[in-house]
Design an enzyme around this catalytic site. Sequence first.
Site, PDB file in Angstrom:
ATOM      1  N   ASN A   9       0.870  -1.173   0.000  1.00 55.04           N
ATOM      2  CA  ASN A   9       0.000   0.000   0.000  1.00 55.04           C
ATOM      3  C   ASN A   9       0.905   1.220   0.000  1.00 55.04           C
ATOM      4  OD1 ASN A   9      -1.840   2.009   0.425  1.00 55.04           O
ATOM      5  ND2 ASN A   9      -2.341   1.433   2.546  1.00 55.04           N
ATOM      6  N   TRP A  10       1.011   1.832  -1.169  1.00 54.66           N
ATOM      7  CA  TRP A  10       1.951   2.966  -1.295  1.00 54.66           C
ATOM      8  C   TRP A  10       1.389   4.257  -0.719  1.00 54.66           C
ATOM      9  CZ3 TRP A  10       4.021   2.229  -7.022  1.00 54.66           C
ATOM     10  CH2 TRP A  10       4.930   1.155  -7.028  1.00 54.66           C
ATOM     11  N   LYS A  11       0.106   4.297  -0.431  1.00 54.68           N
ATOM     12  CA  LYS A  11      -0.533   5.513   0.088  1.00 54.68           C
ATOM     13  C   LYS A  11      -0.244   6.681  -0.874  1.00 54.68           C
ATOM     14  CE  LYS A  11      -0.141   3.402   4.565  1.00 54.68           C
ATOM     15  NZ  LYS A  11      -0.014   3.529   6.015  1.00 54.68           N
ATOM     16  N   HIS A  98      -9.603   1.488   4.792  1.00 56.78           N
ATOM     17  CA  HIS A  98      -8.313   1.653   5.477  1.00 56.78           C
ATOM     18  C   HIS A  98      -8.492   2.679   6.601  1.00 56.78           C
ATOM     19  CE1 HIS A  98      -4.183   2.819   6.251  1.00 56.78           C
ATOM     20  NE2 HIS A  98      -3.826   1.667   5.707  1.00 56.78           N
ATOM     21  N   GLU A 100      -6.804   5.083   7.551  1.00 58.43           N
ATOM     22  CA  GLU A 100      -6.549   6.486   7.181  1.00 58.43           C
ATOM     23  C   GLU A 100      -7.766   7.081   6.483  1.00 58.43           C
ATOM     24  OE1 GLU A 100      -2.837   5.795   5.146  1.00 58.43           O
ATOM     25  OE2 GLU A 100      -1.969   5.208   7.067  1.00 58.43           O
ATOM     26  N   GLU A 170      -5.721  -4.553  10.580  1.00 57.25           N
ATOM     27  CA  GLU A 170      -4.677  -3.546  10.733  1.00 57.25           C
ATOM     28  C   GLU A 170      -4.914  -2.791  12.038  1.00 57.25           C
ATOM     29  OE1 GLU A 170      -2.626  -2.601   6.731  1.00 57.25           O
ATOM     30  OE2 GLU A 170      -4.144  -1.108   7.143  1.00 57.25           O
ATOM     31  N   GLY A 176       2.421   2.427  10.668  1.00 57.58           N
ATOM     32  CA  GLY A 176       3.423   3.486  10.508  1.00 57.58           C
ATOM     33  C   GLY A 176       4.119   3.873  11.804  1.00 57.58           C
ATOM     34  N   SER A 214       3.254  -2.041  10.301  1.00 60.57           N
ATOM     35  CA  SER A 214       4.711  -2.128  10.499  1.00 60.57           C
ATOM     36  C   SER A 214       5.304  -3.493  10.139  1.00 60.57           C
ATOM     37  CB  SER A 214       5.094  -1.711  11.921  1.00 60.57           C
ATOM     38  OG  SER A 214       4.714  -0.371  12.155  1.00 60.57           O
ATOM     39  N   GLY A 235       2.851  -1.000   4.238  1.00 60.27           N
ATOM     40  CA  GLY A 235       2.954   0.412   3.867  1.00 60.27           C
ATOM     41  C   GLY A 235       4.411   0.800   3.688  1.00 60.27           C
ATOM     42  N   GLY A 236       4.999   1.333   4.756  1.00 58.19           N
ATOM     43  CA  GLY A 236       6.368   1.869   4.717  1.00 58.19           C
ATOM     44  C   GLY A 236       7.382   0.964   4.027  1.00 58.19           C
TER      45      GLY A 236
HETATM   46  P1  PGA Z   1       2.765   0.363   7.593  1.00 58.04           P
HETATM   47  O1  PGA Z   1       1.328   0.616   6.914  1.00 58.04           O
HETATM   48  O2  PGA Z   1       3.303  -0.925   7.043  1.00 58.04           O
HETATM   49  O3  PGA Z   1       3.591   1.562   7.185  1.00 58.04           O
HETATM   50  O4  PGA Z   1       2.532   0.300   9.064  1.00 58.04           O
HETATM   51  C1  PGA Z   1       0.411  -0.438   6.724  1.00 58.04           C
HETATM   52  C2  PGA Z   1      -0.869   0.097   6.118  1.00 58.04           C
HETATM   53  O5  PGA Z   1      -1.296   1.199   6.488  1.00 58.04           O
HETATM   54  O6  PGA Z   1      -1.500  -0.580   5.262  1.00 58.04           O
END
Ligand code: PGA
Length: 255
Positions: A9-11, A98, A100, A170, A176, A214, A235-236
């Site tokens: 997930n590149w956001k 998600h 966010e 999640e 993050g 994470s 994500g990251g």
């Molecule tokens: P993260 O993000 O790996 O940076 O914690 C995961 C996500 O939000 O899907």
Amino acid sequence: MKDLIIAANWKMNKTVPQSISFISDLDIRISQWKLNPKLNKLEILIFPPAISLYPMNGRSEFISLGCQNIYFEESGAYTGEIAVDMIREYSKYALIGHSERREVFSETDEEINKKIKTSLSAGLTPLLCVGETLDEREAGNTFTKINAQLKNDLSGLSSEEIEKIVFAYEPVWAIGTGKTATPEQAQEVHEFITNEINKISGKENKRMILYGGSVKPENSKELLTKKDINGALIGGASLNVDSFFAIIEKSLELV
Ligand code: PGA
């Protein structure tokens, strides 16, 4: 041995040229296993920014694509939104709910429910995210929260429709933050989610539930060996091709 989905997930990261160069690089690395039958048990998936879907499409036979968000209406006066018709040819999945989107953009369970229905009717696989905040976990409300999200988000769906959905657990406190749920904490919630979905759909079935929060090369293997963890939403660590590839490489040993 199990099937796994490893999703990036590149956001709101990466320009179109950066997205193209990432998928081209990753494709070359993965193609070394093209004769390895295990590769068929691993789905590698990227959720890039929507603008990169069209230019990334067709660049790798090993990598699926998904849209980070869609709107539930078909078309019309909804400035800034993305209709399923605009992305269905380039996307297999739609990421829905998600944290966010829920927190920053105040998305409600009602909207999430509509987005799932719209995705399904367009032939996209919804990847529905659920999870508790730190306050909810500390207050002992993890299961109540997830139960409410699942009930509301899946409301009005038939058991056949629910079969088509992929889920992600999640924990919001792990996204993050560098804090990962322990494999045991994650497994406990994954088992709970499996049971809840079975109750809601009225059918006992195996569910695909990814863990997100994470995930990195150092912790992916312990998480993915757990019985009810069927993949990772990253994500990251998915923004860098070396670390995303390292997670894929470790996952191939588990399928
Ligand atoms: P993260 O993000 O790996 O940076 O914690 C995961 C996500 O939000 O899907």
